[in-house]
Design a protein around this motif. Structure first.
Motif, PDB file in Angstrom:
ATOM      1  N   UNK A 166      32.985  25.678  48.495  1.00  0.00           N
ATOM      2  CA  UNK A 166      33.079  24.430  49.268  1.00  0.00           C
ATOM      3  C   UNK A 166      32.171  23.357  48.685  1.00  0.00           C
ATOM      4  N   UNK A 167      30.997  23.760  48.232  1.00  0.00           N
ATOM      5  CA  UNK A 167      30.051  22.798  47.674  1.00  0.00           C
ATOM      6  C   UNK A 167      30.401  22.467  46.225  1.00  0.00           C
ATOM      7  N   UNK A 168      30.749  23.470  45.448  1.00  0.00           N
ATOM      8  CA  UNK A 168      31.016  23.298  44.024  1.00  0.00           C
ATOM      9  C   UNK A 168      32.372  22.652  43.769  1.00  0.00           C
ATOM     10  N   UNK A 169      33.286  22.796  44.730  1.00  0.00           N
ATOM     11  CA  UNK A 169      34.653  22.284  44.636  1.00  0.00           C
ATOM     12  C   UNK A 169      35.398  22.866  43.434  1.00  0.00           C
ATOM     13  N   UNK A 170      35.223  24.173  43.268  1.00  0.00           N
ATOM     14  CA  UNK A 170      35.990  24.937  42.290  1.00  0.00           C
ATOM     15  C   UNK A 170      36.031  26.382  42.762  1.00  0.00           C
ATOM     16  N   UNK A 171      36.929  27.158  42.193  1.00  0.00           N
ATOM     17  CA  UNK A 171      37.077  28.545  42.619  1.00  0.00           C
ATOM     18  C   UNK A 171      35.793  29.328  42.356  1.00  0.00           C
ATOM     19  N   UNK A 172      35.356  30.062  43.360  1.00  0.00           N
ATOM     20  CA  UNK A 172      34.232  30.976  43.202  1.00  0.00           C
ATOM     21  C   UNK A 172      34.764  32.348  42.794  1.00  0.00           C
ATOM     22  N   UNK A 173      33.842  33.224  42.393  1.00  0.00           N
ATOM     23  CA  UNK A 173      34.232  34.554  41.926  1.00  0.00           C
ATOM     24  C   UNK A 173      33.469  35.618  42.706  1.00  0.00           C
ATOM     25  N   UNK A 174      34.214  36.601  43.207  1.00  0.00           N
ATOM     26  CA  UNK A 174      33.651  37.750  43.914  1.00  0.00           C
ATOM     27  C   UNK A 174      33.959  38.998  43.117  1.00  0.00           C
ATOM     28  N   UNK A 175      32.959  39.864  42.947  1.00  0.00           N
ATOM     29  CA  UNK A 175      33.157  41.155  42.296  1.00  0.00           C
ATOM     30  C   UNK A 175      32.995  42.248  43.335  1.00  0.00           C
ATOM     31  N   UNK A 176      33.991  43.128  43.412  1.00  0.00           N
ATOM     32  CA  UNK A 176      33.968  44.161  44.445  1.00  0.00           C
ATOM     33  C   UNK A 176      34.386  45.514  43.874  1.00  0.00           C
ATOM     34  N   UNK A 177      33.824  46.552  44.452  1.00  0.00           N
ATOM     35  CA  UNK A 177      34.244  47.924  44.201  1.00  0.00           C
ATOM     36  C   UNK A 177      35.553  48.177  44.953  1.00  0.00           C
ATOM     37  N   UNK A 178      36.198  49.297  44.668  1.00  0.00           N
ATOM     38  CA  UNK A 178      37.452  49.617  45.358  1.00  0.00           C
ATOM     39  C   UNK A 178      37.199  50.081  46.791  1.00  0.00           C
ATOM     40  N   UNK A 179      38.291  50.343  47.525  1.00  0.00           N
ATOM     41  CA  UNK A 179      38.222  50.973  48.847  1.00  0.00           C
ATOM     42  C   UNK A 179      37.318  50.261  49.826  1.00  0.00           C
ATOM     43  N   UNK A 180      36.213  50.890  50.239  1.00  0.00           N
ATOM     44  CA  UNK A 180      35.337  50.274  51.239  1.00  0.00           C
ATOM     45  C   UNK A 180      34.721  48.964  50.770  1.00  0.00           C
ATOM     46  N   UNK A 181      34.501  48.831  49.467  1.00  0.00           N
ATOM     47  CA  UNK A 181      33.999  47.556  48.951  1.00  0.00           C
ATOM     48  C   UNK A 181      34.979  46.441  49.220  1.00  0.00           C
ATOM     49  N   UNK A 182      36.238  46.718  48.937  1.00  0.00           N
ATOM     50  CA  UNK A 182      37.278  45.716  49.125  1.00  0.00           C
ATOM     51  C   UNK A 182      37.510  45.422  50.599  1.00  0.00           C
ATOM     52  N   UNK A 183      37.485  46.464  51.436  1.00  0.00           N
ATOM     53  CA  UNK A 183      37.687  46.217  52.873  1.00  0.00           C
ATOM     54  C   UNK A 183      36.486  45.513  53.489  1.00  0.00           C
ATOM     55  N   UNK A 184      35.272  45.806  53.012  1.00  0.00           N
ATOM     56  CA  UNK A 184      34.096  45.080  53.510  1.00  0.00           C
ATOM     57  C   UNK A 184      34.194  43.589  53.203  1.00  0.00           C
ATOM     58  N   UNK A 185      34.702  43.265  52.028  1.00  0.00           N
ATOM     59  CA  UNK A 185      34.819  41.862  51.617  1.00  0.00           C
ATOM     60  C   UNK A 185      35.967  41.141  52.299  1.00  0.00           C
ATOM     61  N   UNK A 186      36.903  41.897  52.882  1.00  0.00           N
ATOM     62  CA  UNK A 186      38.158  41.320  53.367  1.00  0.00           C
ATOM     63  C   UNK A 186      37.952  40.215  54.396  1.00  0.00           C
ATOM     64  N   UNK A 187      36.988  40.383  55.309  1.00  0.00           N
ATOM     65  CA  UNK A 187      36.795  39.370  56.353  1.00  0.00           C
ATOM     66  C   UNK A 187      36.427  38.019  55.753  1.00  0.00           C
ATOM     67  N   UNK A 188      35.528  38.030  54.788  1.00  0.00           N
ATOM     68  CA  UNK A 188      35.139  36.773  54.147  1.00  0.00           C
ATOM     69  C   UNK A 188      36.261  36.161  53.333  1.00  0.00           C
ATOM     70  N   UNK A 189      37.065  36.999  52.701  1.00  0.00           N
ATOM     71  CA  UNK A 189      38.192  36.494  51.923  1.00  0.00           C
ATOM     72  C   UNK A 189      39.249  35.902  52.851  1.00  0.00           C
ATOM     73  N   UNK A 190      39.501  36.578  53.976  1.00  0.00           N
ATOM     74  CA  UNK A 190      40.458  36.048  54.951  1.00  0.00           C
ATOM     75  C   UNK A 190      39.965  34.737  55.537  1.00  0.00           C
ATOM     76  N   UNK A 191      38.655  34.626  55.786  1.00  0.00           N
ATOM     77  CA  UNK A 191      38.090  33.370  56.289  1.00  0.00           C
ATOM     78  C   UNK A 191      38.340  32.249  55.284  1.00  0.00           C
ATOM     79  N   UNK A 192      38.115  32.538  53.999  1.00  0.00           N
ATOM     80  CA  UNK A 192      38.367  31.539  52.959  1.00  0.00           C
ATOM     81  C   UNK A 192      39.841  31.157  52.919  1.00  0.00           C
TER      82      UNK A 192
END
Length: 587
Positions: free
Chosen positions: A62-88
């Motif tokens: 939002x501040x940088x006005x360009x795509x940010x990058x998230x690095x995640x592990x599989x399975x629980x890593x990806x599901x843990x990140x899901x809420x923030x990705x859905x918010x975005x």
């Protein structure tokens, strides 16, 4: 020449101008992390929970006005990140999620942490409902092309997150360097669509002939960086500007034509201006439920008899919730440039409406006067109005504010002046509790020279206090102001009003109020912690926190009174049919 994909990916991200990656390790991504360590251009922001990573990346984008990058592990890593990705996703924030996946040669064998209940190697399907696209890399030679498409899609049209799921063995495969090098010739900036002069003229003529036109601006104006163009257009034709929650800050709250936020948490004056308009020009807004008083015509918007002109980058939003007389799919910045040019050609002298300006300013002064007593109250626990007033008085005008949900979001939208476009970061569509604190990390990383304050409730901050570990390690100088009412306050007020109980919403131990000492928790993480014990301590504490230029937690006890409301929300009718009941205080 062949090189490891992990090495080439780092080079590719460097060439794209990526400066930060937010994430957390896992056995599927350490090959990439080992190469990332060698980079002198990209800093890895290491977090303790993947939801922190995705929310921080959201604030960063939002501040940088360009795509940010998230690095995640599989399975629980990806599901843990899901809420923030859905918010975005629901707030149209560009993001590229790179997630490790099971080894490609083990598809069908159900290896460690694989999501496989309905299909083998199907973790990418988890994100399908909310990302713009989910890729799985099955052929190493296609990886460069997929990465290029991922960034282009995240940033183009209506922005949003994408997922690239990478089987862990792909990072350790070698491919010809020419495949990545080919992408470097591709443009990284795509021209955005505008409107033609004929459509612009039709819109302008309609607005000039209207008796009570209103511009209704949403978060799309902020995303398009079009506040300057909006201000120019509104001033030239003397049209008042109302906004959605996500449109907060499209114009300075001092602007003589800004009305303010509509809907459930809007004021009667603002809602009436929209309800009584004969034409509304909707710019970059989805006309969401809370902003529109659940679309009940007697509260905020009444289409018809009001007629709607709507411009949005996403054609699926045009006419979604209200009928449209004139609709155009376009980038808001480009469209407003054309509207301004054509307006000056058709009406060189513009329009003046001093009476309207005086009415808007008078209402603003009246609203502010009605809050003075609470803003100056020395009562403790503090009134939320006092907290917001002190924060605004102390902060620089261009400081970034992040909110969570509850008083710190709804009250800020209604009562907290924003002076610079894009300096208020709030979770809109998903209204995610836990957004504010990590989003502030991302904002500060993106713009380290500006002051960043996270206004967050104790419920929201308590979800991911490990945000303090990242703040401490990387010395990310965010000020976390915990508006501590010992409850999930907004929900407590709802439940008390409709069911005369606060079960499950108030924090208690053995029947007595309970709250962790967040200042002590901060100190345990190596962060400065200040616990407020009297209202007059708050402002000096905030001033000191700014001067320290390091992460600080300020824990301020606050009464749990509801944000005043003048609109409507249909949930009230569901709870208490036929009654006019909203929230109540639980103090």
């Amino acid at each position: 020449m062949k090189e490891l994909i992990s090495k080439q990916l780092v080079t590719y991200l460097e060439n794209r101008g990526v400066e930060h990656i937010f994430g957390l390790c896992g056995h599927t991504v350490i090959a990439f992390l080992a190469e990332l360590e060698k980079s002198t251009k990209i800093k890895f922001i290491n977090v303790r929970h993947e939801q922190i990573a995705s929310h921080a990346a959201d604030g960063y984008a939002r501040v940088k006005k360009q795509a940010s990058v998230v690095l995640s592990h599989l399975g629980p890593g990806l599901t843990n990140a899901a809420t923030g990705v859905a918010n975005a996703a629901l707030d149209s924030i560009p993001m590229v999620v790179i997630a490790g996946d099971v080894p490609s040669h083990y598809y069908g064998k159900h290896p460690h942490q694989e999501v496989n209940l309905h299909a083998d190697a199907a973790q990418n399907e988890i994100y399908r409902p909310f990302v713009k696209r989910a890729w799985r890399v099955d052929i190493p030679e296609l990886f460069p092309e997929i990465m290029e498409k991922a960034f282009a899609l995240a940033e183009s049209g209506r922005p949003g997150p994408v997922l690239v799921s990478v089987p862990m063995d792909m990072f350790s495969k070698e491919i010809d360097t020419a495949l990545f090098e080919k992408t470097y010739y591709n443009t990284k900036t795509i021209s955005k669509p505008s409107i033609d002069d004929e459509t612009a003229a039709q819109i302008i003529e309609t607005l000039v002939k209207a008796k009570n036109p209103v511009i209704y601006a949403g978060g799309g104006i902020i995303l398009a960086n079009a506040s300057k163009e909006l201000s120019e257009f509104a001033e030239f034709l003397s049209i008042p500007v109302a906004h959605s929650l996500m449109g907060k800050g499209v114009l300075s709250d001092e602007h003589p034509l800004i009305l303010g936020m509509t809907g459930f948490w809007g004021t009667k004056f603002i809602n009436d201006q929209c309800k009584n308009a004969d034409y509304i020009l909707g710019l970059g807004t989805s006309f969401k439920e809370a902003d529109c008083s659940s679309w009940y015509p007697e509260y905020t918007f009444s289409f018809p008899p009001t007629k709607l002109i709507q411009i949005d980058i996403d054609p699926s939003e045009i006419g979604r919730n209200y009928p449209v007389e004139i609709g155009a799919a376009a980038d808001l910045k480009q469209a407003l440039k054309v509207l301004n040019r054509v307006a000056k050609k058709l009406y060189p002298s513009g329009k003046k409406n001093d009476v309207l300006r005086k009415e808007i300013i008078g209402n603003r002064q009246s609203s502010q006067a009605g809050n003075v007593e609470l803003q100056q109250s020395s009562a403790f626990p503090m009134s939320p109005q006092r907290i917001l007033a002190d924060v605004r008085e102390v902060l620089p005008r261009d400081a970034y504010i992040t909110t969570d949900v509850g008083w710190n979001k709804n009250g800020v939208g209604q009562q907290f002046p924003i002076y610079e476009p894009g300096t208020i970061l709030t979770p809109g569509g998903l209204a995610t509790m836990g957004f504010g604190a990590p989003a502030a990390l991302g904002a500060k990383v993106a713009d380290p020279k500006r002051v960043v304050v996270s206004l967050v409730g104790d419920g929201g901050f308590g979800q991911n206090p490990a945000v303090l570990a990242t703040a401490a390690i990387d010395n990310i100088a965010v000020i976390f102001v915990i508006m501590n009412n010992g409850a999930f306050g907004t929900i407590a007020g709802l439940e008390k009003a409709h069911y005369d109980t606060t079960f499950g919403t108030i924090f208690e131990k053995d029947g007595k109020p309970y709250s962790p000492d967040y200042a002590a928790i901060a100190r345990a993480y190596g962060v400065e912690g200040i616990k407020i014990t009297a209202a007059d301590e708050f402002k000096p504490a905030l001033k000191r926190a700014i001067e320290l230029n390091k992460p600080v937690v300020i824990d301020a006890a606050m009464i749990n009174n509801p944000v005043p409301t003048a609109g409507h929300w249909n949930i009230m009718d569901i709870y208490s049919p036929g009654k006019k009941v909203h929230h109540v205080s639980t103090n």
